[in-house]
Design an enzyme around this catalytic site. Structure first.
Site, PDB file in Angstrom:
ATOM      1  N   CYS A   1       0.808  -1.215   0.131  1.00 39.59           N
ATOM      2  CA  CYS A   1       0.149   0.089   0.082  1.00 39.59           C
ATOM      3  C   CYS A   1       0.757   1.214  -0.032  1.00 39.59           C
ATOM      4  O   CYS A   1       0.837   2.123   1.022  1.00 39.59           O
ATOM      5  CB  CYS A   1      -0.906   0.074   1.182  1.00 39.59           C
ATOM      6  SG  CYS A   1      -1.683  -1.610   1.650  1.00 39.59           S
TER       7      CYS A   1
ATOM      8  N   GLY B   1       1.259   4.135  -1.656  1.00 38.88           N
ATOM      9  CA  GLY B   1       0.644   5.543  -1.604  1.00 38.88           C
ATOM     10  C   GLY B   1       1.708   6.268  -2.528  1.00 38.88           C
ATOM     11  O   GLY B   1       2.213   5.842  -3.543  1.00 38.88           O
ATOM     12  N   ALA B   2       1.924   7.494  -2.009  1.00 35.24           N
ATOM     13  CA  ALA B   2       3.151   8.362  -2.653  1.00 35.24           C
ATOM     14  C   ALA B   2       4.614   7.866  -2.611  1.00 35.24           C
ATOM     15  O   ALA B   2       5.448   8.522  -3.042  1.00 35.24           O
ATOM     16  CB  ALA B   2       2.930   9.785  -2.260  1.00 35.24           C
ATOM     17  N   GLY B   3       4.882   6.742  -1.650  1.00 36.71           N
ATOM     18  CA  GLY B   3       5.964   6.224  -1.787  1.00 36.71           C
ATOM     19  C   GLY B   3       6.868   6.548  -0.528  1.00 36.71           C
ATOM     20  O   GLY B   3       8.073   6.225  -0.728  1.00 36.71           O
TER      21      GLY B   3
ATOM     22  N   LYS C   1       7.488   5.579   2.503  1.00 39.72           N
ATOM     23  CA  LYS C   1       8.085   4.266   3.196  1.00 39.72           C
ATOM     24  C   LYS C   1       9.026   3.496   2.182  1.00 39.72           C
ATOM     25  O   LYS C   1      10.080   2.898   2.564  1.00 39.72           O
ATOM     26  CB  LYS C   1       7.182   3.248   3.732  1.00 39.72           C
ATOM     27  CG  LYS C   1       6.515   4.214   4.844  1.00 39.72           C
ATOM     28  CD  LYS C   1       5.268   3.327   5.631  1.00 39.72           C
ATOM     29  CE  LYS C   1       4.679   4.250   6.746  1.00 39.72           C
ATOM     30  NZ  LYS C   1       3.639   5.169   6.049  1.00 39.72           N
TER      31      LYS C   1
ATOM     32  N   ASP D   1       0.004  -0.123  -5.407  1.00 40.05           N
ATOM     33  CA  ASP D   1      -0.927   0.618  -4.744  1.00 40.05           C
ATOM     34  C   ASP D   1      -2.347   0.502  -5.710  1.00 40.05           C
ATOM     35  O   ASP D   1      -2.049   0.191  -7.145  1.00 40.05           O
ATOM     36  CB  ASP D   1      -0.789   2.302  -4.512  1.00 40.05           C
ATOM     37  CG  ASP D   1      -1.721   2.823  -3.523  1.00 40.05           C
ATOM     38  OD1 ASP D   1      -1.397   2.615  -2.277  1.00 40.05           O
ATOM     39  OD2 ASP D   1      -2.772   3.178  -3.855  1.00 40.05           O
TER      40      ASP D   1
ATOM     41  N   ASP E   1       1.125  -1.108   5.047  1.00 40.98           N
ATOM     42  CA  ASP E   1       0.910  -0.024   5.639  1.00 40.98           C
ATOM     43  C   ASP E   1      -0.715   0.411   5.345  1.00 40.98           C
ATOM     44  O   ASP E   1      -0.722   1.097   4.392  1.00 40.98           O
ATOM     45  CB  ASP E   1       1.755   1.179   5.219  1.00 40.98           C
ATOM     46  CG  ASP E   1       1.661   2.347   6.107  1.00 40.98           C
ATOM     47  OD1 ASP E   1       0.725   2.365   6.859  1.00 40.98           O
ATOM     48  OD2 ASP E   1       1.996   3.645   5.570  1.00 40.98           O
TER      49      ASP E   1
ATOM     50  N   CYS F   1      -1.579   3.755  10.974  1.00 44.96           N
ATOM     51  CA  CYS F   1      -1.399   5.163  11.792  1.00 44.96           C
ATOM     52  C   CYS F   1      -2.704   5.190  12.743  1.00 44.96           C
ATOM     53  O   CYS F   1      -3.338   6.251  12.453  1.00 44.96           O
ATOM     54  CB  CYS F   1      -1.201   6.322  10.981  1.00 44.96           C
ATOM     55  SG  CYS F   1       0.483   6.055   9.987  1.00 44.96           S
TER      56      CYS F   1
END
Length: 391
Positions: free
Chosen positions: A209, A211-213, A215, A232, A279, A332
């Protein structure tokens, strides 16, 4: 702008934020910026003052206020200097007899029973404190100690070996270290999720997952010799990773997935990943310091949907981990159902999988994972667990 006009502007912005929260529209930061693009008469001092008013009103209202006026009146009833501005020229209309503002509350009433038992009510207000600005040093290209002196007021983060902490109002978008890809903005909590993956050169690591990367970039910096795939289901989010990777000097493959065909599209990774990071999409309850209106966007129905998605993602990830490999699950969130509850459910159907301690020297042990919270750890609130598939 006069103080009364600033108060009225805050009310108008809050009306937009409330509508956006109900319609799943843009966040408050974007709404504030958009508001002032069409009001060139407002100076920088006006913009800062109005923004501060808006976020003070948002932070004190756990439930969605009836209106922007209700939210601002609630704030004014705690700050009498604002009460006198109602009824002034260019300000809000005068207060009528019996008119009340929105009540002050940290957590929506319906959500309180969902908070992890490890987070005491006395810690709840810290969930809405102003968050500092954390940077992650690109470990593949820079040294934290060498960069420390380049940022006034910076301190090493307490837990992450890659982090720098700056005052919350620091601007870094034009700093040479940022534009050159030597640092990136990333909360220490997010850095620790990457640390829990224990990345090493030669590994095959899948960020499911991405997202914009953020992690994936942290993983690539810690282990430049690892083969990293970031996936993603959201094209817009994932498309932001490639230019970030170029700036950081990172090699990361990306792949857009189409639910419910994730496993078909990842057939070349089936049972071969050394680490799969999940994540997962979540309530964001651990990030209320940065997104306090996130409380207004959450509902019991939305939380139920998120919990189902998290369980589905764990199922997908489990099929990609090689024997002896690890699945790192993170959210989170400080909600029991999204953290410990998910891992308990996952392990109950897989008695051969084991929970392994993470290399995070902070937080509180909870079931098979670890929970970090702002009040104790200074990070965003998050849950992380490292689960190992038997050989």
């Amino acid at each position: 702008m006069t103080p009364a006009a600033r108060l009225q502007a805050g009310i108008e912005i809050l009306d937009e934020v409330i509508a956006s929260a109900r319609d799943d529209g843009p966040p408050a930061d974007i709404i504030v910026t958009r508001y002032f693009k069409t009001r060139r008469y407002a100076g920088s001092g006006d913009r800062r003052a109005v923004r501060e008013l808006v976020f003070r009103a948002i932070r004190r209202s756990a439930e969605v206020p009836a209106s922007g006026r209700s939210a601002m009146l609630g704030l004014a009833q705690e700050a009498p200097e604002f009460l006198a501005l109602f009824g002034e020229v260019r300000g809000p209309a005068a207060i009528v007899d019996g008119e009340q503002g929105s009540p002050a509350r940290v957590i929506p009433a319906w959500l309180e029973p969902q908070i992890s038992r490890l987070v005491e009510p006395g810690e709840w207000p810290v969930l809405l404190d102003r968050a500092p600005l954390d940077l992650r040093v690109n470990a593949a290209r820079a040294n934290r100690d060498e960069l420390l002196g380049q940022f006034p007021g910076a301190e090493p983060t307490r837990i992450s070996p890659w982090g720098l902490r700056l005052p919350f109002d620091t601007r870094i978008d034009d700093h040479a270290a940022f534009t050159d890809g030597l640092v990136d903005v990333q909360d220490e909590g997010s850095q620790l999720i990457a640390l829990a993956c224990e990345p090493k050169d030669g590994m095959r690591i899948l960020d499911l997952c991405a997202g914009a990367g953020g992690k994936a970039l942290a993983l690539a910096a810690a282990a430049p010799g690892a083969a990293i795939l970031a996936t993603d289901t959201n094209r817009s989010r994932l498309s932001k990773l490639a230019p970030r990777a170029v700036k950081a000097g990172a090699v990361i493959e990306t792949r857009l997935l189409n639910p419910p065909h994730e496993l078909e599209m990842l057939a070349d990774w089936a049972e071969t990943a050394d680490v799969v990071l999940v994540d997962a999409p979540c309530s964001g309850s651990g990030t209320w310091r940065r997104n306090p209106e996130g409380r207004w966007r959450l509902s019991p129905e939305r939380l139920d949907r998120l919990v189902r998605v998290q369980a589905q993602l764990l199922e997908i990830a489990a099929a990609l981990v090689r024997p002896g490999g690890a699945l790192v699950y993170a959210v989170c969130s400080i909600l029991e159902a999204e953290g410990e509850g998910q891992v308990t459910g996952f392990l109950s159907g897989r008695s051969s999988w084991i929970a392994q301690e993470t290399p995070i020297a902070a937080g509180r042990l909870t079931g098979s994972g670890r929970l970090l919270v702002p009040s104790q750890d200074g990070t965003d609130g998050f849950f992380v667990a490292r689960l190992v598939r038997p050989c």
